[in-house]
Write a protein that holds these residues in place. Structure first.
Motif: not given
Length: 409
Positions: A11-17, A321-325, A327-338
C-alpha cells in the motif's frame, strides 16, 4: 522484522507511486503557468489548475505519511519473548488496568513498578518504550532533535560559548606579553514539564482478554502526546511546557549573539520576493556555519511547503524534490524537509521557516517513566486512565538554527 523493513508495504509503495505521478502532473501544469507568465499574465484557468493539483499533491503526501506511520507502529500481540521478571511485571500491570488489582504491583515495587507519592503506577518498560517509539514517528521534532533520558526533573547542560584564544609565535623564545583568554562556559537548564492524557475504556473492553492493553494504551495516548509535544517544541512558553525554539529572542543574523536565534528577512512583507524567490532560501541555507549544514533540515508546515514547491533555480530545476523512496522525506536544495504543522503560516513578520542542525541545536529531555492512575469512579461507566510523563526541551546551541522572517527587514 524491524520497523523500517516492515514499513514498506505494498500500500505504501502504491501510494508513493501515486505521489510521484501527481508531482509529475504538478510540474507539467506549473511549467505551463510559468511559460504564460513569461509572455503575459498567467491565465486564471491555469492558475486554478496548478492550485488544484498542488492541493491534490498535498493529499497524496498526507495519505503516504499516514500509511507509513501506521506501518511503523508496533505489532499487536508481539511474539517477542520477555524475561520472566518482565513478564511478571507486565502481567501485574495488566491486572491493575483490567481489574484495579494493585497487589501485584506493590509486591513488585523492587522491580521499579511501584507507586509514586501522588498515586499511580509506573508503566512497565515494554509499554513505556511503545509510547516513545510511536511518538518518534509522529513528532517531527523528535526525529531531528537530540533526545536525552534523565532520572530527575531538571537536566543542566554546560555550554562552551567561546573557545580559548590562540595565536602564532615567530620563534619558540618569543615572549607572550598578555595571556590568552580562557574558554567561556555557560549552563542551560532544561526542566521537565508534566504531559498528560486520560483515555477512557468501558469495563467490557477491559474484560476482553483478546484486547492487547499495551497497544491500546499506546494508541490512545500517542496522538494527544504527539500533538502537545509538537506544539511545545516549536512555540512552548518554557513555563508550563517545554520552551519552543520560536519562543527564543530573535535578531537579524548580521547582529547575532549567543542567547538569540538569527534570522534572514525575505525583504518583502508577508511573502517571498516577486523575483528570484529562491535566493532568500539559498541565503538562509548558508546562514549557519559549515559545520551545522552537513546534518541540517528545513522545518516548515505543509502550506509553506506547497508554496515553495513551485520554485525553480537558475537552471530551471525544481528546488523541491520528493523523497528518493517511500518513507524518505522530501528535500529542498538538497536538504531534508521536516513537516511541522505547528510552524506558522506565511504572514506579516512570521518566522515560517527554520533551517539548521536541530540535532545539535535543540534538546528534548524525557524523564524516565510513564505513570498511569486508574480511576473507575469519576466517569462511570467508563474507567479513566490518567497517564502522565515528564518532558522538557529547549535550544541548546543558538548558532545551529536560523530562521526566515517574512518581512522587509
Amino acid at each position: 522484522m524491524d520497523l523500517e523493513t516492515k514499513a514498506i508495504t505494498p500500500d505504501i509503495k502504491n501510494a508513493f507511486d501515486d505521489f510521484l505521478s501527481a508531482f509529475e502532473a504538478f510540474k507539467q501544469a506549473n511549467d505551463e503557468r510559468l511559460a504564460e507568465l513569461e509572455t503575459r499574465s498567467a491565465d486564471i484557468v491555469t492558475e486554478e489548475k496548478v492550485d488544484r493539483i498542488n492541493r491534490a499533491l498535498d493529499e497524496h503526501k498526507r495519505v503516504l505519511d499516514d500509511l507509513t506511520l501506521a506501518a511503523s507502529r508496533p505489532a499487536v500481540g508481539s511474539e517477542k519473548k520477555a524475561a520472566p521478571q518482565a513478564r511478571e511485571q507486565k502481567a501485574a500491570f495488566e491486572r491493575y488496568v483490567r481489574a484495579g488489582d494493585a497487589s501485584g504491583l506493590l509486591e513488585l515495587k523492587a522491580m521499579s513498578a511501584g507507586s509514586n507519592a501522588d498515586g499511580g503506577y509506573t508503566v512497565p518498560l515494554e509499554i513505556e518504550q511503545t509510547i516513545d517509539r510511536v511518538l518518534t514517528k509522529v513528532s517531527p521534532m523528535r526525529a531531528i532533535a537530540s533526545v536525552r533520558q534523565i532520572g530527575g526533573n531538571i537536566y543542566r547542560k554546560p555550554i562552551a560559548t567561546a573557545g580559548a584564544a590562540s595565536g602564532w609565535l615567530a620563534t619558540e623564545t618569543t615572549a607572550i606579553s598578555t595571556p590568552t583568554n580562557t574558554p567561556t562556559l555557560a549552563a542551560i537548564d532544561f526542566p521537565t514539564m508534566e504531559l498528560y492524557a486520560m483515555p477512557a475504556a468501558t469495563q467490557t473492553l477491559l474484560d476482553d482478554s483478546q484486547v492487547d492493553l499495551e497497544s491500546w494504551l499506546a494508541e490512545e495516548v500517542q496522538t494527544v502526546f504527539a500533538e502537545q509535544e509538537g506544539a511545545a517544541f516549536v512555540s512552548g512558553n518554557g513555563t508550563s511546557a517545554p520552551k519552543g525554539f520560536l519562543t527564543e529572542t530573535k535578531v537579524a543574523d548580521a547582529s547575532w549573539s549567543w542567547g538569540n536565534l538569527g534570522y534572514v528577512a525575505t525583504g518583502t512583507d508577508a511573502a517571498f520576493p516577486a523575483t528570484a524567490p529562491t535566493d532568500v532560501l539559498i541565503t538562509l541555507a548558508y546562514a549557519p556555519k559549515q559545520g551545522y549544514r552537513a546534518n541540517a533540515s528545513w522545518v516548515m508546515n505543509r502550506k509553506t511547503e506547497s508554496v515553495i514547491r513551485k520554485f525553480k533555480d537558475a537552471q530551471n530545476n525544481y528546488i523541491w524534490q520528493p523523497g528518493s523512496a517511500a518513507g524518505q522525506p522530501p528535500t529542498l536544495l538538497g536538504y531534508p524537509v521536516a513537516e511541522a504543522e505547528d510552524m506558522p503560516d506565511i504572514a506579516s513578520a512570521a518566522y515560517a521557516i527554520a533551517f539548521g542542525d536541530f540535532k545539535r541545536g535543540y534538546l528534548i529531555v524525557d524523564r524516565i517513566g510513564v505513570k498511569v492512575l486508574r480511576d473507575p469512579y469519576s466517569a462511570k461507566p467508563y474507567v479513566l486512565f490518567y497517564t502522565t510523563k515528564r518532558v522538557g526541551g529547549g535550544v541548546q546551541n543558538f548558532e545551529a538554527i536560523k530562521l526566515l522572517k517574512f518581512a522587509a527587514s
